[in-house]
Design an enzyme around this catalytic site. Structure first.
Site, mmCIF file in Angstrom:
data_model
loop_
_atom_site.group_PDB
_atom_site.id
_atom_site.type_symbol
_atom_site.label_atom_id
_atom_site.label_comp_id
_atom_site.label_asym_id
_atom_site.label_seq_id
_atom_site.Cartn_x
_atom_site.Cartn_y
_atom_site.Cartn_z
ATOM 1 N N ILE A 12 41.978 -10.448 21.946
ATOM 2 C CA ILE A 12 42.699 -10.791 23.195
ATOM 3 C C ILE A 12 44.174 -9.847 22.975
ATOM 4 O O ILE A 12 44.647 -9.434 23.916
ATOM 5 C CB ILE A 12 42.945 -12.303 23.281
ATOM 6 C CG1 ILE A 12 41.796 -13.037 23.341
ATOM 7 C CG2 ILE A 12 43.973 -12.863 24.189
ATOM 8 C CD1 ILE A 12 42.017 -14.517 23.381
ATOM 9 N N ASP A 59 61.944 -11.584 10.256
ATOM 10 C CA ASP A 59 62.745 -10.356 10.668
ATOM 11 C C ASP A 59 61.942 -9.966 11.883
ATOM 12 O O ASP A 59 62.412 -9.419 12.645
ATOM 13 C CB ASP A 59 61.997 -9.325 9.350
ATOM 14 C CG ASP A 59 62.868 -9.428 8.208
ATOM 15 O OD1 ASP A 59 63.814 -10.216 8.288
ATOM 16 O OD2 ASP A 59 62.645 -8.901 6.946
ATOM 17 N N ALA A 71 47.756 -15.327 16.410
ATOM 18 C CA ALA A 71 47.172 -15.305 15.050
ATOM 19 C C ALA A 71 46.590 -16.735 14.986
ATOM 20 O O ALA A 71 47.404 -17.681 15.189
ATOM 21 C CB ALA A 71 48.089 -14.782 14.138
ATOM 22 N N TYR A 139 40.195 -27.661 14.819
ATOM 23 C CA TYR A 139 40.809 -26.279 15.468
ATOM 24 C C TYR A 139 41.354 -26.896 16.644
ATOM 25 O O TYR A 139 42.679 -26.357 17.200
ATOM 26 C CB TYR A 139 39.736 -25.317 15.918
ATOM 27 C CG TYR A 139 39.994 -24.185 16.621
ATOM 28 C CD1 TYR A 139 40.574 -23.113 16.041
ATOM 29 C CD2 TYR A 139 39.649 -24.306 18.291
ATOM 30 C CE1 TYR A 139 40.561 -22.055 17.102
ATOM 31 C CE2 TYR A 139 39.759 -23.250 19.076
ATOM 32 C CZ TYR A 139 40.351 -22.062 18.401
ATOM 33 O OH TYR A 139 40.552 -21.138 19.389
ATOM 34 N N VAL A 183 29.285 -14.164 24.985
ATOM 35 C CA VAL A 183 28.606 -12.652 25.939
ATOM 36 C C VAL A 183 28.714 -11.550 25.023
ATOM 37 O O VAL A 183 27.611 -10.665 25.017
ATOM 38 C CB VAL A 183 30.052 -12.457 26.794
ATOM 39 C CG1 VAL A 183 29.654 -11.321 27.364
ATOM 40 C CG2 VAL A 183 29.793 -13.789 27.813
HETATM 41 N N1 LIG Z 1 38.206 -15.471 21.815
HETATM 42 C C1 LIG Z 1 38.059 -16.702 22.187
HETATM 43 O O1 LIG Z 1 36.860 -17.301 22.425
HETATM 44 C C2 LIG Z 1 39.207 -17.740 22.274
HETATM 45 C C3 LIG Z 1 39.326 -18.677 23.285
HETATM 46 C C4 LIG Z 1 40.280 -19.625 23.338
HETATM 47 C C5 LIG Z 1 41.465 -19.368 22.431
HETATM 48 N N2 LIG Z 1 41.464 -18.299 21.560
HETATM 49 C C6 LIG Z 1 42.533 -18.076 20.806
HETATM 50 O O2 LIG Z 1 43.071 -16.764 21.047
HETATM 51 C C7 LIG Z 1 44.030 -16.200 19.688
HETATM 52 C C8 LIG Z 1 43.259 -14.921 19.715
HETATM 53 O O3 LIG Z 1 42.036 -14.874 19.581
HETATM 54 P P1 LIG Z 1 40.998 -13.475 19.518
HETATM 55 O O4 LIG Z 1 39.827 -14.026 20.012
HETATM 56 O O5 LIG Z 1 41.949 -12.352 19.796
HETATM 57 O O6 LIG Z 1 40.907 -13.272 17.701
HETATM 58 P P2 LIG Z 1 40.942 -12.212 16.868
HETATM 59 O O7 LIG Z 1 40.304 -12.829 15.556
HETATM 60 O O8 LIG Z 1 40.123 -11.163 17.508
HETATM 61 O O9 LIG Z 1 42.511 -11.800 16.669
HETATM 62 C C9 LIG Z 1 43.351 -12.494 15.775
HETATM 63 C C10 LIG Z 1 44.376 -11.504 15.216
HETATM 64 O O10 LIG Z 1 45.258 -12.281 14.590
HETATM 65 C C11 LIG Z 1 45.388 -11.673 13.210
HETATM 66 N N3 LIG Z 1 45.499 -12.872 12.349
HETATM 67 C C12 LIG Z 1 45.068 -13.877 12.045
HETATM 68 N N4 LIG Z 1 45.658 -14.683 11.201
HETATM 69 C C13 LIG Z 1 46.996 -14.036 11.060
HETATM 70 C C14 LIG Z 1 48.140 -14.377 10.135
HETATM 71 N N5 LIG Z 1 48.093 -15.406 9.364
HETATM 72 N N6 LIG Z 1 49.070 -13.531 10.016
HETATM 73 C C15 LIG Z 1 48.965 -12.332 10.873
HETATM 74 N N7 LIG Z 1 47.768 -11.891 11.532
HETATM 75 C C16 LIG Z 1 46.960 -12.905 11.726
HETATM 76 C C17 LIG Z 1 43.910 -11.372 12.932
HETATM 77 O O11 LIG Z 1 44.395 -10.102 12.028
HETATM 78 C C18 LIG Z 1 43.381 -10.676 14.214
HETATM 79 O O12 LIG Z 1 43.861 -9.540 14.538
HETATM 80 C C19 LIG Z 1 43.649 -17.296 18.847
HETATM 81 O O13 LIG Z 1 44.679 -18.098 18.676
HETATM 82 C C20 LIG Z 1 42.444 -18.011 19.267
HETATM 83 O O14 LIG Z 1 42.391 -19.481 18.708
HETATM 84 C C21 LIG Z 1 40.406 -17.440 21.261
#
Ligand SMILES: NC(=O)c1ccc[n+]([C@@H]2O[C@H](COP(=O)([O-])OP(=O)(O)OC[C@H]3O[C@@H](n4cnc5c(N)ncnc54)[C@H](O)[C@@H]3O)[C@@H](O)[C@H]2O)c1
Length: 310
Positions: A12, A59, A71, A139, A183
């Site tokens: 995202i 920071d 994240a 979650y 998907v």
């Molecule tokens: N993909 C889905 O189906 C979906 C649906 C609803 C909500 N979300 C939420 O959207 C957000 C993004 O999801 P996504 O699918 O892009 O996930 P993703 O895993 O592709 O991206 C998450 C990013 O966060 C970074 N990250 C994780 N923990 C971290 C930390 N402690 N410090 C710094 N960086 C950190 C990871 O390195 C990664 O680049 C999340 O909060 C997820 O819960 C996702």
């Protein structure tokens, strides 16, 4: 306008960064890993770090107007295995980050919550924001807890916020090898010539939203200027449900070949149906999804075809 995207190198996040740049924002990304599928964008300021490192977060929030918080360390299907870790690494570190945003006079935090899990087993379809929230995975509980802390920080410290309860996003930059994201995982299997495995009978219904549409809602959330008592929590989905069997039928049309589907026993944490009512976001954010499923699948398939999958 300067935006910080925490978790901005994920699925995202990379799409959101593009949307913010198009809107004229200066963008800083804070993430512990680089983007999986593309090179860094020279227009973006990248900071490597971890949400759990409070000094780094203090920071990185300096000098920004908007903080998009993406994240997350847990996933719906595995979060019940270690709820303590889920709470520590998500709730505790996010509350710490909110304190730092408040101290740094950040204008607004936009939090990506989960329309698929905060409601649990829905009592109504489509689900409205004010419907009961009884998650059946840790979650969903930690997402809800963070929503409540945002409300509290707004009341206590005037830190503004928007919660985007996103349904099931899919599209470019989504990892076809991930443990969620039907998907793209399915299309990745098709690209490799592998069968598709479905938990249950394929009649589980989900609300699939194309990533470009979800990003539009997030960008609009930054512009949104609600009064003190106006809504700050929004469902962001397509507002329409498809069963997995219907999804696969649509994929068959896009990839132009028969699909080998294998059915295995269902999972307890899968709610039977989850479709979001998006009328609040449509009315108040002035947003609506525009990309139909077939078009979104086609774009995702075209992108996947450019990847070298092992
Ligand atoms: N993909 C889905 O189906 C979906 C649906 C609803 C909500 N979300 C939420 O959207 C957000 C993004 O999801 P996504 O699918 O892009 O996930 P993703 O895993 O592709 O991206 C998450 C990013 O966060 C970074 N990250 C994780 N923990 C971290 C930390 N402690 N410090 C710094 N960086 C950190 C990871 O390195 C990664 O680049 C999340 O909060 C997820 O819960 C996702």
């Amino acid at each position: 306008m300067k935006s910080l995207v925490i978790g901005g190198n994920g699925f995202i996040g990379t799409n959101l960064v593009d949307g913010l740049l198009r809107k004229g924002h200066a963008v800083r990304v804070f993430d512990r890993y680089p983007s999986r599928f593309r090179e860094p964008n020279p227009a973006v300021e990248y900071v490597v770090g971890d949400l759990g490192n409070h000094g780094e977060v203090a920071d990185v929030v300096q000098g920004v107007d908007f903080v998009f918080h993406l994240a997350y360390t847990s996933l719906p299907h595995t979060s019940n295995e270690d709820p303590v870790y889920d709470i520590r690494s998500n709730v505790v570190d996010t509350v710490q980050m909110l304190q730092q945003c408040s101290a740094a006079a950040v204008r607004k935090v936009i939090f990506i919550s989960s329309g698929g899990t905060v409601y649990g087993i829905p009592q109504n379809t489509p689900i409205k924001e004010d419907d009961a929230t009884d998650p059946i995975c840790s979650y969903g509980i930690t997402k809800l807890a963070i929503e409540k802390y945002l409300h509290l920080f707004h009341r206590l410290h005037g830190l503004d916020y928007v919660v985007a309860r996103i349904s099931n996003p899919y599209g470019e930059q989504q990892n076809p090898d991930a443990k969620q994201g039907a998907v793209t995982v399915f299309l990745g299997n098709l690209k490799r010539g592998n069968p598709i495995t479905i938990w249950g009978d394929g009649e589980v219904v989900r609300d699939y939203i194309y990533i470009g549409d979800a990003v539009q809602a997030l960008v609009k959330s930054a512009d949104y200027q609600p009064g003190p008592d106006q809504h700050r929590v929004f469902n962001i989905g397509a507002g329409r449900g498809y069963s997995l069997n219907q999804l696969i039928a649509a994929m068959r049309g896009v990839v132009g070949k028969d699909i080998d589907v294998r059915y295995t026993p269902g999972r307890v944490e899968d709610v039977p149906s989850n479709v979001l009512d998006i009328s609040r976001a449509t009315a108040e954010l002035g947003w609506k999804p525009e990309v139909e499923l077939e078009e979104g699948l086609t774009r995702t398939w075209e992108w996947l075809k450019t990847l070298q999958l092992a």
